[in-house]
Design a protein around this motif. Structure first.
Motif, PDB file in Angstrom:
ATOM      1  N   GLN A   1      14.775  66.363  48.514  1.00 24.98           N
ATOM      2  CA  GLN A   1      15.183  66.619  49.908  1.00 24.98           C
ATOM      3  C   GLN A   1      14.122  66.131  50.880  1.00 24.98           C
ATOM      4  O   GLN A   1      12.925  66.259  50.640  1.00 24.98           O
ATOM      5  N   ALA A   2      14.593  65.583  51.999  1.00 26.96           N
ATOM      6  CA  ALA A   2      13.700  65.068  53.044  1.00 26.96           C
ATOM      7  C   ALA A   2      14.361  65.239  54.407  1.00 26.96           C
ATOM      8  O   ALA A   2      15.493  65.673  54.521  1.00 26.96           O
ATOM      9  N   GLY A   3      13.590  64.841  55.429  1.00 23.04           N
ATOM     10  CA  GLY A   3      14.156  64.779  56.771  1.00 23.04           C
ATOM     11  C   GLY A   3      13.674  65.825  57.745  1.00 23.04           C
ATOM     12  O   GLY A   3      14.111  65.838  58.894  1.00 23.04           O
TER      13      GLY A   3
ATOM     14  N   GLY B   1       7.607  58.365  58.427  1.00 19.77           N
ATOM     15  CA  GLY B   1       6.420  59.200  58.340  1.00 19.77           C
ATOM     16  C   GLY B   1       6.654  60.594  57.792  1.00 19.77           C
ATOM     17  O   GLY B   1       5.695  61.332  57.554  1.00 19.77           O
ATOM     18  N   LEU B   2       7.907  60.968  57.583  1.00 18.46           N
ATOM     19  CA  LEU B   2       8.180  62.276  56.980  1.00 18.46           C
ATOM     20  C   LEU B   2       8.009  62.174  55.466  1.00 18.46           C
ATOM     21  O   LEU B   2       7.762  61.107  54.935  1.00 18.46           O
ATOM     22  N   VAL B   3       8.140  63.304  54.781  1.00 16.45           N
ATOM     23  CA  VAL B   3       7.959  63.339  53.329  1.00 16.45           C
ATOM     24  C   VAL B   3       9.177  63.961  52.651  1.00 16.45           C
ATOM     25  O   VAL B   3       9.988  64.628  53.295  1.00 16.45           O
TER      26      VAL B   3
ATOM     27  N   ILE C   1       8.206  58.876  53.453  1.00 19.76           N
ATOM     28  CA  ILE C   1       9.213  57.906  53.872  1.00 19.76           C
ATOM     29  C   ILE C   1       8.475  57.000  54.853  1.00 19.76           C
ATOM     30  O   ILE C   1       8.126  57.427  55.954  1.00 19.76           O
ATOM     31  N   VAL C   2       8.191  55.794  54.415  1.00 13.54           N
ATOM     32  CA  VAL C   2       7.483  54.839  55.268  1.00 13.54           C
ATOM     33  C   VAL C   2       8.404  54.431  56.412  1.00 13.54           C
ATOM     34  O   VAL C   2       8.004  54.405  57.570  1.00 13.54           O
TER      35      VAL C   2
END
Length: 190
Positions: free
Chosen positions: A77-79, A64-66, A181-182
């Protein structure tokens, strides 16, 4: 005497098997709203970073993040944030920098994001979309820990890298349309 030798051999073999299991690459499937990215992580090179990342995957922290920071010709970058740029606080402790491990910030490598403190990496990570050798450890530069690489889905990384970005509150380089991010899963860890 023979029993002692056999026991010693069995214990040594068990220890070798356990070490071999701990050093086997970890495979991750990152399902995003733009396609799948498969990654291979290297616990033999960056054990603390791989354990940390794997624990966040198991806890479904990334779901669920982007991708909240995208810089074309650099990295994605993510997380750390959802689509409203609200932070999702990490639950673990900072990870000690492992940038001395011989892995380089090259195209497709997966590395830990951090603050100016070299030992501050937590849940955020990035994928290099080009070779970024200035992020490697050298001289006084502590470097950014590379702990894996993309094995499939660099076309997805390239698509994400090319999206239009802008400013959202105090944050720059944010994709104008959220890239979710599914799910993030360890492959073979069902």
């Amino acid at each position: 005497m023979m029993k002692k030798i056999i026991l010693t051999v069995l214990l040594a073999f068990s220890a070798l098997s356990l070490h071999a299991e701990e050093s086997k690459p970890v495979h991750i499937l990152l399902t995003t709203s733009m396609g799948d990215i498969k990654m291979e992580l290297y616990p033999d090179k960056a054990p603390k970073s791989v354990t940390n990342f794997s624990n966040y995957v198991k806890a479904k922290h990334y779901d669920g993040l982007v991708f909240h920071r995208v810089i074309k010709g650099f990295m994605i970058q993510a997380g750390g944030f959802n689509e409203y740029m609200s932070p999702r606080e990490p639950s673990g402790r900072p990870v000690r920098n492992e940038a001395y491990n011989g892995l380089k910030n090259v195209r497709g490598s997966v590395a830990m994001a951090r603050t100016n403190d070299p030992d501050s990496a937590m849940a955020q990570f990035f994928i290099n979309s080009v070779d970024n050798h200035f992020l490697d450890r050298s001289g006084q530069n502590a470097g950014y820990t590379v702990f894996g690489k993309v094995t499939e889905g660099m076309d997805v990384v390239d698509k994400i890298s090319a999206v239009p970005t802008g400013q959202v509150g105090p944050y720059g380089d944010v994709p104008r349309k959220p890239i979710h991010i599914v799910s993030a899963r360890i492959i073979g860890d069902e």
